[in-house]
Design an enzyme around this catalytic site. Structure first.
Site, mmCIF file in Angstrom:
data_model
loop_
_atom_site.group_PDB
_atom_site.id
_atom_site.type_symbol
_atom_site.label_atom_id
_atom_site.label_comp_id
_atom_site.label_asym_id
_atom_site.label_seq_id
_atom_site.Cartn_x
_atom_site.Cartn_y
_atom_site.Cartn_z
ATOM 1 C CE LYS A 34 -3.441 -0.129 2.638
ATOM 2 N NZ LYS A 34 -4.900 -0.071 3.164
ATOM 3 N NE ARG A 104 -6.609 3.829 4.961
ATOM 4 C CZ ARG A 104 -7.837 3.660 4.569
ATOM 5 N NH1 ARG A 104 -8.225 2.571 4.424
ATOM 6 N NH2 ARG A 104 -8.689 4.724 4.498
ATOM 7 N N GLY A 113 -7.778 -7.356 4.503
ATOM 8 C CA GLY A 113 -8.705 -7.562 5.567
ATOM 9 C C GLY A 113 -8.012 -8.139 6.550
ATOM 10 C CG MET A 115 -2.431 -7.542 9.328
ATOM 11 S SD MET A 115 -0.760 -7.197 8.803
ATOM 12 C CE MET A 115 -0.828 -6.891 7.138
ATOM 13 N NE ARG A 362 -5.414 -4.830 -3.054
ATOM 14 C CZ ARG A 362 -6.091 -5.135 -2.002
ATOM 15 N NH1 ARG A 362 -5.144 -5.037 -0.790
ATOM 16 N NH2 ARG A 362 -7.311 -5.323 -1.862
ATOM 17 C CG HIS A 478 -13.982 -10.695 4.331
ATOM 18 N ND1 HIS A 478 -14.492 -11.771 4.769
ATOM 19 C CD2 HIS A 478 -12.836 -10.408 4.973
ATOM 20 C CE1 HIS A 478 -13.433 -12.218 5.299
ATOM 21 N NE2 HIS A 478 -12.319 -11.547 5.126
ATOM 22 C CB SER A 795 10.540 -42.940 -14.048
ATOM 23 O OG SER A 795 9.436 -42.117 -13.643
ATOM 24 C CB CYS A 862 6.204 -40.932 -12.518
ATOM 25 S SG CYS A 862 7.077 -42.265 -11.568
ATOM 26 C CE1 TYR A 882 8.156 -38.981 -17.451
ATOM 27 C CE2 TYR A 882 10.077 -39.162 -19.121
ATOM 28 C CZ TYR A 882 9.002 -39.659 -17.983
ATOM 29 O OH TYR A 882 9.422 -40.862 -17.758
HETATM 30 C C1 PEP Z 1 7.070 -42.632 -6.426
HETATM 31 O O1 PEP Z 1 7.547 -43.506 -5.156
HETATM 32 O O2 PEP Z 1 7.422 -41.447 -6.376
HETATM 33 C C2 PEP Z 1 6.173 -43.257 -7.144
HETATM 34 C C3 PEP Z 1 5.709 -42.629 -8.215
HETATM 35 O O3 PEP Z 1 5.838 -44.724 -6.679
HETATM 36 P P1 PEP Z 1 4.708 -45.072 -5.805
HETATM 37 O O4 PEP Z 1 4.124 -43.767 -5.164
HETATM 38 O O5 PEP Z 1 3.504 -45.811 -6.531
HETATM 39 O O6 PEP Z 1 5.320 -45.673 -4.741
#
Ligand code: PEP
Ligand code: MG
Length: 908
Positions: A34, A104, A113, A115, A362, A478, A795, A862, A882
């Site tokens: 502000k 303020r 809102g 503080m 803002r 709010h 992976s 993953c 990826y």
């Molecule tokens: C992991 O361990 O990150 C994974 C993808 O396998 P899971 O969650 O199935 O053990």
């Protein structure tokens, strides 16, 4: 504090009209959002009432020293106060022509809102006379004084606001006044006396000895005492529970502190040529290019946000008699601000007797839909670049767009309508207090929080509820602002609802419907509809603006995005969301339902024939599963992971069996059945492991029971061969989990290669199926150069890698002690949600070493972290190929990956 940072910075003009502002918009860390933008507005020539800002650093020094003022700070504030008085030509507390100020809060990050604020500071028994003289409006003056005492008592001294509201109601009843505005100057003068009495009776003289006059607590008359206490209260509000909760939810650091803005007051309640309002330069709900907001004639700022009176739309302002000029000027300022800040701005303004003043601006908070639309429009208008447009949308916000909506085919009666304040639909039991919302959520019940209007104390309930419904307040109230920020559906200003919070019910006027606590209700924050009962919800399609931004993000990103999916429907969904393949198909998820019986038969029987029959059945089922998956992802890679969890996860719980046996025995059950169950229980007990997550799972299962990987690989290869024969282009890949030493991978690779070759020969098709491994154990990461010699791809399973790096049980610690660790800041964040730097180091090492062992290695992640924006930035920096995440996180991951690439390019 560094030498360059002062304690206090002036903004606005001096007596000669020169701009004497000392700050600018880049000083948010010092002046708060502000303060920095008040300075910026003054610098670009907008009408800002003069004032000064006390720095965030002073707040933190005060807080860190146990609420003790840093040396010299009060003197500096005093100097700036004198300077402000000189600039304005009025003195605070003056009996002839007093200066009044607002005090303020304003933190570096917007915390709307959360503080405290005190208005009309400087009024006392002397200056009230000056205010009456100057305004020739005793009613206005006494109203200002009573508002000040009320606000000061509540905000600074912590007295219960109801003490004052009750006194107003008593007065209104005795005068038969329908509204506050019907009270006369004399009534308000009487209220001031009453309020001072309430103050004396409720403030502790022990706690505030400086307020004692002749042994009795008195409302402070010295403006410097008022100012000091008000600043201390604003400093203190940085650590009030709701501000702390808001920071935690929004990942805002606790050590930033708040600045305090002391600014000369202007009055929106000086009659019909005065007004006050809040506005956005574009529509923050859908992003349309229109002036958006609410105003109230003859009112003070908090009246608009509090939703006490129903407001008018900002577009009408320039047509209101006496406000035409200010209304037009405001619209011009909207354009100036947008061009200057190159973004949608959120504005607070006041018109005092026809003259416009800007009190705040803002960059405005917006829904995900609005964020997308505004970014795209601004790029088209040439205001921002494509990269900036991509950076303007928060990945987490996209969740809002993937929020459920009412099913278009659902049949329902609209019970009431209100303002469509925050999009998405919600269904849940009606609850009438924040505490009840929290209790319902804790008991696992979905609820909708129904309130007259929310206030900052409702925050925990708003977080707990599926949606928020209010009977009062505009789109900038709010409830609306907070719900939009949280991405929670909200319908506000449903005037037909007559809420009785005490009785926990709401009567719907014009109907005989009474919504009682626990009744199911549905609301659609996109359309403003409220329905009694549960409406069927569906998820929206991804089209239009979202597609455009994601396509732009795709232009910049170098990181691929795949999905974790284990059935054809999820595979198709993730493909529709733009996934470039399946990064993880957890085959154990295919062994549920009817299949559980078959795998149980396999596990519990020693008889080879029975086992083989079970495996044959599983083979049939799995071939069908993979056929569906590969077909849905035709032409794209699908990584199928061989069975991973400990086998007894597929068996009944021995504890449940024990209970059942006891029950059968007590009720004289069949002895044969009891004996069978007992034998089963003993067999399962014998298989129990002390640490199953560290036991017979992952590749170890395949080594102990080679028949299982052979069956799975055969099913994968058979499904692929079948699709190939049909002219499709299946691209399965086989992933071996939980590898720690090369021979494990070498052995299972050989089994897989042999099986694939057999199927290829049997089916007469060529099968080129890559074989890789998960890296989810520290040993695998640090010997990745060796492991990569036997892997086509890695992976990183960062769920297990986090578990095994920390030695934290992934199934337990998030409930056990991580909350406390986060509370005490022993961990900066939950490492199972955002990848920990230590784990990331192992991933980096794994990628680098892996490429030494196999230069053609493909590397992805993953674990759950693959769908977390912060982690995606880390993985992008590491150079993974990826990330793979759940289907609904795919759009978010595409955007986050695009942003990571843009940031990386900028940093070069
Ligand atoms: C992991 O361990 O990150 C994974 C993808 O396998 P899971 O969650 O199935 O053990
Ligand atoms: Mg794992």
């Amino acid at each position: 504090m560094t030498a360059e940072v002062k304690r206090v910075y002036a903004f606005g003009k001096d007596a000669e009209g020169n701009n004497v502002t000392e700050g600018n918009t880049n000083m948010k860390a010092i002046l708060g959002g502000k303060g920095a933008n008040l300075a910026e507005m003054a610098n670009i020539g907008l009408p800002v009432p003069p004032g000064f800002t006390i720095t965030c650093q002073t707040c933190m020094e005060y807080a860190n020293a146990d609420n003790t003022w840093p040396e010299g700070a009060l003197d500096t504030i005093h100097e700036y106060r004198l300077d402000l008085e000189k600039r304005i030509g009025k003195k605070i507390g003056d009996a002839e022509d007093p200066l009044l100020v607002s005090v303020r809060s304003g933190a570096p990050m917007s915390m709307p809102g959360m503080m405290d604020t005190v208005l009309n500071l400087g009024l006392n028994d002397q200056s009230i006379n000056g205010l009456i003289k100057q305004t020739e409006n005793p009613r206005f003056a006494w109203d200002s004084y009573r508002r000040f005492i009320q606000m000061f008592s509540n905000v600074v001294m912590g007295l219960d606001g109801d003490l004052f509201e009750n006194a107003i109601n008593v007065m209104k009843n005795s005068r038969k006044a329908a509204s506050d505005t019907d009270l006369t100057a004399e009534d308000l003068q009487e209220l001031v006396a009453e309020f001072k009495k309430i103050f004396s009776e409720n403030v502790s003289g022990v706690e505030y000895p400086s307020l004692l006059v002749d042994g009795v607590v008195a409302f402070p008359q010295d403006p410097m005492v008022q100012l000091k206490l008000a600043i201390e209260a604003v400093f203190g509000s940085w650590n009030n529970p709701r501000a702390v909760l808001y920071r935690k939810k929004n990942k805002i650091a606790d050590d930033l502190g708040t600045a305090v803005n002391v600014q000369s007051m202007v009055f929106g309640n000086k009659g019909n040529s005065s007004a006050t309002g809040v506005a956005f330069t574009r529509n923050p709900a859908n992003g349309q290019k229109e002036f958006y907001g609410d105003y109230l004639v003859n009112a003070q700022g908090e009246d608009v946000v509090a939703g006490i009176r129903n407001t008018s739309p900002i577009a009408e302002l320039k047509h209101v008699e006496g406000l035409e000029e200010a209304g037009k000027q405001l619209e011009e300022i909207f354009v100036v601000l947008e061009n200057h800040f190159r973004d949608m701005c959120d504005i607070e303004f006041t018109i005092e007797q026809g003259k416009l003043y800007m009190l705040q601006t803002r960059v405005g908070k917006r829904t995900a839909a609005a964020a997308l639309h505004i970014a795209i429009e601004m790029e088209k208008e040439g205001l921002i670049s494509k990269e900036e447009a991509v950076m303007r949308v928060e990945p987490e916000q996209l969740d809002q767009l993937l929020h459920p909506q009412f099913d278009k085919n659902a049949e329902y009666d609209v019970l009431a309508r209100g303002l469509n304040a925050s999009p998405g639909a919600a269904v849940g039991e009606a609850v009438f207090s924040a505490a009840d919302a929290v209790a319902a959520a804790e008991a696992g019940r979905k609820c909708v929080l129904v309130r007259w209007e929310t206030n900052p104390d409702d925050l925990a309930g708003m977080i707990a509820a599926e949606g928020i419904l209010t009977s009062h307040g505009g789109k900038t109230s709010h409830a609306a602002v907070i719900a939009r920020g949280m991405g929670a559906p909200c319908v506000c200003g449903v005037e037909a609802l007559k809420i009785d919070a005490e009785k926990k019910q709401a009567v719907v006027s014009g109907t005989d419907v009474v919504i009682k606590e626990g009744d199911m209700i549905s609301l659609d924050g996109t359309t403003g509809i409220v329905v009694l009962g549960a409406v069927e919800l569906v998820l929206p399609e991804l089209t239009g603006d979202l597609d455009t931004i994601l396509e732009w993000a795709d232009e910049f990103r170098t990181l691929g995005v795949r999905a974790n999916a284990d059935n054809p429907e999820d595979a198709q969904l993730s493909r529709d969301f733009g996934a470039q393949g399946i990064g993880l198909c957890r085959t154990e998820h295919m062994f549920l339902g009817d299949r559980k019986q078959i795998i149980q038969t396999f596990i519990l029987n020693d008889d080879e024939d029975v086992r083989q029959k079970a495996v044959d059945q599983l083979f049939e089922a799995q071939t069908g599963d993979f056929y569906g998956m590969f077909k849905a992802m035709d032409g794209l890679p699908v990584i199928v992971r061989l069975l991973d969890p400990p086998l007894h996860e597929f068996l009944e719980s021995p504890r449940a069996l024990d209970v059942e046996i006891a029950r059968l025995e007590a009720t004289g059950g069949d002895k044969g059945v009891i004996a069978e169950k007992r034998a089963l229980m003993e067999q399962i007990d014998a298989m129990a492991e002390a640490n199953p997550m560290l036991g017979l799972r992952g590749c170890r299962l395949g080594i102990v029971y080679p028949i299982l990987p052979v069956m799975q690989v055969r099913a994968i290869a058979t499904a692929a061969a079948q699709l190939k024969k049909e002219g499709l282009d299946p691209k399965p890949e086989i992933m071996i989990p939980l590898v720690s030493v090369v021979p494990e991978l070498a052995k299972l690779r050989e089994v897989a290669e042999q099986t694939i070759a057999e199927v290829a020969a049997e089916q007469g098709v060529e099968l080129d199926i890559q074989i890789g491994t998960m890296i989810e154990l520290p040993r695998a990461a640090v010997t990745a150069d060796e492991i990569a010699t036997k892997a086509d791809f890695f992976s990183f399973g960062t769920n297990d890698l986090t578990q095994t790096t920390f030695g934290f049980s992934r199934d337990d610690v998030e409930a056990e002690f991580i909350p406390q660790y986060l509370q005490e800041r022993l961990l900066p964040f939950n490492p199972f949600a955002t990848v920990d730097p230590g784990v990331a180091k192992l991933v980096k090492m794994g990628v680098e070493l892996g490429h030494q062992g196999n230069p053609d290695l493909t590397c992805g992640v993953c674990g759950e972290h693959g769908g977390d924006p912060d982690s995606i930035h880390t993985f992008n920096a590491i150079g993974l190929d990826y990330v793979s995440c759940s289907p609904y996180r795919v759009p978010l991951a595409r955007l986050a990956a695009g942003q990571a690439a843009i940031e990386a390019k900028k940093a070069q």
